[in-house]
Motif scaffolding. Structure first.
Motif, PDB file in Angstrom:
ATOM      1  N   ALA A  44       0.530   7.364   6.666  1.00 43.59           N
ATOM      2  CA  ALA A  44       1.964   7.648   6.738  1.00 43.59           C
ATOM      3  C   ALA A  44       2.589   7.679   5.342  1.00 43.59           C
ATOM      4  CB  ALA A  44       2.670   6.609   7.602  1.00 43.59           C
ATOM      5  N   ALA A  45       2.025   6.906   4.417  1.00 42.38           N
ATOM      6  CA  ALA A  45       2.544   6.866   3.051  1.00 42.38           C
ATOM      7  C   ALA A  45       2.130   8.089   2.238  1.00 42.38           C
ATOM      8  CB  ALA A  45       2.077   5.602   2.351  1.00 42.38           C
ATOM      9  N   GLY A  46       1.158   8.864   2.758  1.00 45.65           N
ATOM     10  CA  GLY A  46       0.737  10.070   2.060  1.00 45.65           C
ATOM     11  C   GLY A  46      -0.701  10.091   1.599  1.00 45.65           C
TER      12      GLY A  46
ATOM     13  N   ILE B 145       0.843  -1.194   0.000  1.00 46.92           N
ATOM     14  CA  ILE B 145       0.000   0.000   0.000  1.00 46.92           C
ATOM     15  C   ILE B 145       0.881   1.247   0.000  1.00 46.92           C
ATOM     16  CG2 ILE B 145      -0.230   0.014   2.529  1.00 46.92           C
ATOM     17  CD1 ILE B 145      -2.843   1.157  -0.108  1.00 46.92           C
ATOM     18  N   GLU B 146       2.030   1.172   0.704  1.00 41.25           N
ATOM     19  CA  GLU B 146       2.934   2.322   0.742  1.00 41.25           C
ATOM     20  C   GLU B 146       3.438   2.669  -0.656  1.00 41.25           C
ATOM     21  OE1 GLU B 146       3.036   0.537   4.845  1.00 41.25           O
ATOM     22  OE2 GLU B 146       3.116  -0.257   2.804  1.00 41.25           O
ATOM     23  N   ALA B 147       3.845   1.652  -1.417  1.00 43.34           N
ATOM     24  CA  ALA B 147       4.356   1.891  -2.769  1.00 43.34           C
ATOM     25  C   ALA B 147       3.262   2.436  -3.679  1.00 43.34           C
ATOM     26  CB  ALA B 147       4.931   0.601  -3.344  1.00 43.34           C
ATOM     27  N   ARG B 148       2.065   1.905  -3.546  1.00 44.33           N
ATOM     28  CA  ARG B 148       0.958   2.369  -4.383  1.00 44.33           C
ATOM     29  C   ARG B 148       0.627   3.838  -4.107  1.00 44.33           C
ATOM     30  NH1 ARG B 148      -3.405  -1.336  -2.690  1.00 44.33           N
ATOM     31  NH2 ARG B 148      -1.968  -2.639  -1.541  1.00 44.33           N
ATOM     32  N   VAL B 149       0.510   4.164  -2.819  1.00 42.24           N
ATOM     33  CA  VAL B 149       0.159   5.537  -2.457  1.00 42.24           C
ATOM     34  C   VAL B 149       1.260   6.507  -2.883  1.00 42.24           C
ATOM     35  CG1 VAL B 149      -0.255   7.118  -0.529  1.00 42.24           C
ATOM     36  CG2 VAL B 149      -1.339   4.866  -0.539  1.00 42.24           C
ATOM     37  N   ARG B 150       2.507   6.171  -2.601  1.00 43.07           N
ATOM     38  CA  ARG B 150       3.617   7.075  -2.920  1.00 43.07           C
ATOM     39  C   ARG B 150       3.766   7.299  -4.425  1.00 43.07           C
ATOM     40  NH1 ARG B 150       7.375   4.034   1.510  1.00 43.07           N
ATOM     41  NH2 ARG B 150       6.634   5.192   3.349  1.00 43.07           N
ATOM     42  N   THR B 151       3.532   6.253  -5.210  1.00 35.99           N
ATOM     43  CA  THR B 151       3.615   6.407  -6.663  1.00 35.99           C
ATOM     44  C   THR B 151       2.542   7.364  -7.168  1.00 35.99           C
ATOM     45  OG1 THR B 151       4.539   4.194  -6.952  1.00 35.99           O
ATOM     46  CG2 THR B 151       3.489   5.197  -8.873  1.00 35.99           C
ATOM     47  N   CYS B 152       1.339   7.203  -6.671  1.00 36.21           N
ATOM     48  CA  CYS B 152       0.243   8.102  -7.073  1.00 36.21           C
ATOM     49  C   CYS B 152       0.528   9.536  -6.648  1.00 36.21           C
ATOM     50  CB  CYS B 152      -1.079   7.632  -6.466  1.00 36.21           C
ATOM     51  SG  CYS B 152      -1.716   6.091  -7.166  1.00 36.21           S
TER      52      CYS B 152
ATOM     53  N   VAL C 226      -4.809  10.685  -2.912  1.00 41.50           N
ATOM     54  CA  VAL C 226      -5.235   9.297  -2.718  1.00 41.50           C
ATOM     55  C   VAL C 226      -6.151   9.177  -1.505  1.00 41.50           C
ATOM     56  CG1 VAL C 226      -4.473   6.939  -2.215  1.00 41.50           C
ATOM     57  CG2 VAL C 226      -3.101   8.395  -3.718  1.00 41.50           C
ATOM     58  N   ILE C 227      -7.226   8.436  -1.692  1.00 40.78           N
ATOM     59  CA  ILE C 227      -8.070   7.995  -0.579  1.00 40.78           C
ATOM     60  C   ILE C 227      -8.044   6.470  -0.594  1.00 40.78           C
ATOM     61  CG2 ILE C 227     -10.420   7.818   0.329  1.00 40.78           C
ATOM     62  CD1 ILE C 227     -10.949  10.622  -0.650  1.00 40.78           C
ATOM     63  N   VAL C 228      -7.709   5.874   0.535  1.00 43.24           N
ATOM     64  CA  VAL C 228      -7.668   4.417   0.647  1.00 43.24           C
ATOM     65  C   VAL C 228      -8.996   3.929   1.201  1.00 43.24           C
ATOM     66  CG1 VAL C 228      -6.557   2.448   1.754  1.00 43.24           C
ATOM     67  CG2 VAL C 228      -5.167   4.374   0.956  1.00 43.24           C
ATOM     68  N   LEU C 229      -9.612   2.970   0.512  1.00 44.35           N
ATOM     69  CA  LEU C 229     -10.850   2.337   0.960  1.00 44.35           C
ATOM     70  C   LEU C 229     -10.519   0.920   1.398  1.00 44.35           C
ATOM     71  CD1 LEU C 229     -13.255   3.423  -1.923  1.00 44.35           C
ATOM     72  CD2 LEU C 229     -13.137   4.401   0.364  1.00 44.35           C
TER      73      LEU C 229
ATOM     74  N   ALA D 149      -3.627  -0.571   9.601  1.00 42.83           N
ATOM     75  CA  ALA D 149      -3.879  -0.297   8.188  1.00 42.83           C
ATOM     76  C   ALA D 149      -4.032   1.202   7.951  1.00 42.83           C
ATOM     77  CB  ALA D 149      -5.134  -1.034   7.734  1.00 42.83           C
ATOM     78  N   ARG D 150      -4.777   1.855   8.825  1.00 44.03           N
ATOM     79  CA  ARG D 150      -4.991   3.295   8.702  1.00 44.03           C
ATOM     80  C   ARG D 150      -3.662   4.059   8.788  1.00 44.03           C
ATOM     81  NH1 ARG D 150      -9.442   6.477   9.339  1.00 44.03           N
ATOM     82  NH2 ARG D 150     -10.644   4.600   9.813  1.00 44.03           N
ATOM     83  N   GLU D 151      -2.848   3.698   9.781  1.00 41.72           N
ATOM     84  CA  GLU D 151      -1.578   4.398   9.980  1.00 41.72           C
ATOM     85  C   GLU D 151      -0.635   4.190   8.807  1.00 41.72           C
ATOM     86  OE1 GLU D 151      -0.149   3.047  13.747  1.00 41.72           O
ATOM     87  OE2 GLU D 151      -1.360   4.482  14.886  1.00 41.72           O
ATOM     88  N   ARG D 152      -0.610   2.980   8.249  1.00 42.77           N
ATOM     89  CA  ARG D 152       0.255   2.707   7.099  1.00 42.77           C
ATOM     90  C   ARG D 152      -0.155   3.562   5.895  1.00 42.77           C
ATOM     91  NH1 ARG D 152       0.407  -3.444   5.618  1.00 42.77           N
ATOM     92  NH2 ARG D 152       1.682  -2.573   3.925  1.00 42.77           N
TER      93      ARG D 152
END
Length: 228
Positions: free
Chosen positions: A111-113, A80-87, A94-97, A105-108
């Protein structure tokens, strides 16, 4: 995009900007449900890209978009960190669902952005309200919000698509058969029956409808018409 846009200015029919939205989710039913609902009920957003896997998202000519909805629990190995940071690096917010609404999960994700982390159990009007906050858009007028809310079922009402084997094992199991008996009734190996039931649980979890316990699985069966 301006920091704050009025509801009137973001509507496509008013000639203003519309938030270009991408959705990354490997559950096709949920992906279609999200896209259809947003395009019909959120005139200030347009789903320009729906992707079932990571490469499909980032290799699309429509990427990057203004905003990306990302499912936390993709089957792919990329984190999830790599996905968020790339976007974020590409210029998209980014909004994570996720159906896995845990502190870790929320903190990760944050923290990734990610700009927000939302449970899939939320109704769609609440999801889009969060998206408007992230994009700095004023809420729609009261009439539009009321109409939107009345048409906004929770994501947890999405019925997962089961294969014929999964559905048969599911029906037998919730009607009182043990896993061993399910295998015998279906004339398959015990491990096969066990796999069918595991996949049923996973598919329900994927759309934010817990089915880990037998009581929860029976409840899902009753809600979706699998109990005779």
């Amino acid at each position: 995009m301006n920091p704050t846009l009025s509801a009137a200015s973001v509507r496509g029919d008013a000639g203003g900007a519309v938030v270009r939205l991408a959705i990354l989710d490997d559950h096709e039913v949920l992906l279609d449900t999200l896209s259809t609902w947003i395009n019909h009920n959120a005139p200030d957003f347009e789903v320009v890209l729906g992707a079932a896997n990571w490469l499909e998202l980032v290799q699309s000519e429509a990427f990057p978009t203004d905003l990306v909805f990302i499912d936390f629990q993709l089957k792919e190995a990329i984190s999830i960190e790599a996905r968020v940071r790339t976007c974020r690096a590409a210029g998209a917010k980014v909004i994570v669902l996720s159906s896995l609404d845990t502190r870790e999960a929320r903190e990760r994700a944050l923290a990734a952005g990610a700009s927000d982390f939302l449970a899939k159990a939320l109704p769609m009007n609440a999801v889009m309200a969060a998206a408007r906050r992230v994009m700095g858009i004023e809420a729609l007028d009261d009439t539009a919000v009321e109409r939107s809310a009345s048409a906004a079922p929770p994501l947890q009402q999405v019925k997962p698509k089961l294969s014929p084997g999964e559905e048969e094992a599911f029906r037998l199991y919730v009607s009182g058969y043990s896993t061993v008996a399910v295998a015998e009734e279906m004339n398959v190996q015990y491990e096969t029956a066990k796999t069918y039931l595991r996949r049923v649980r996973e598919k329900y979890a994927k759309v934010g409808r817990p089915a880990g316990k037998k009581a929860e699985l029976i409840r899902r069966a009753a809600e979706d018409g699998y109990l005779e």
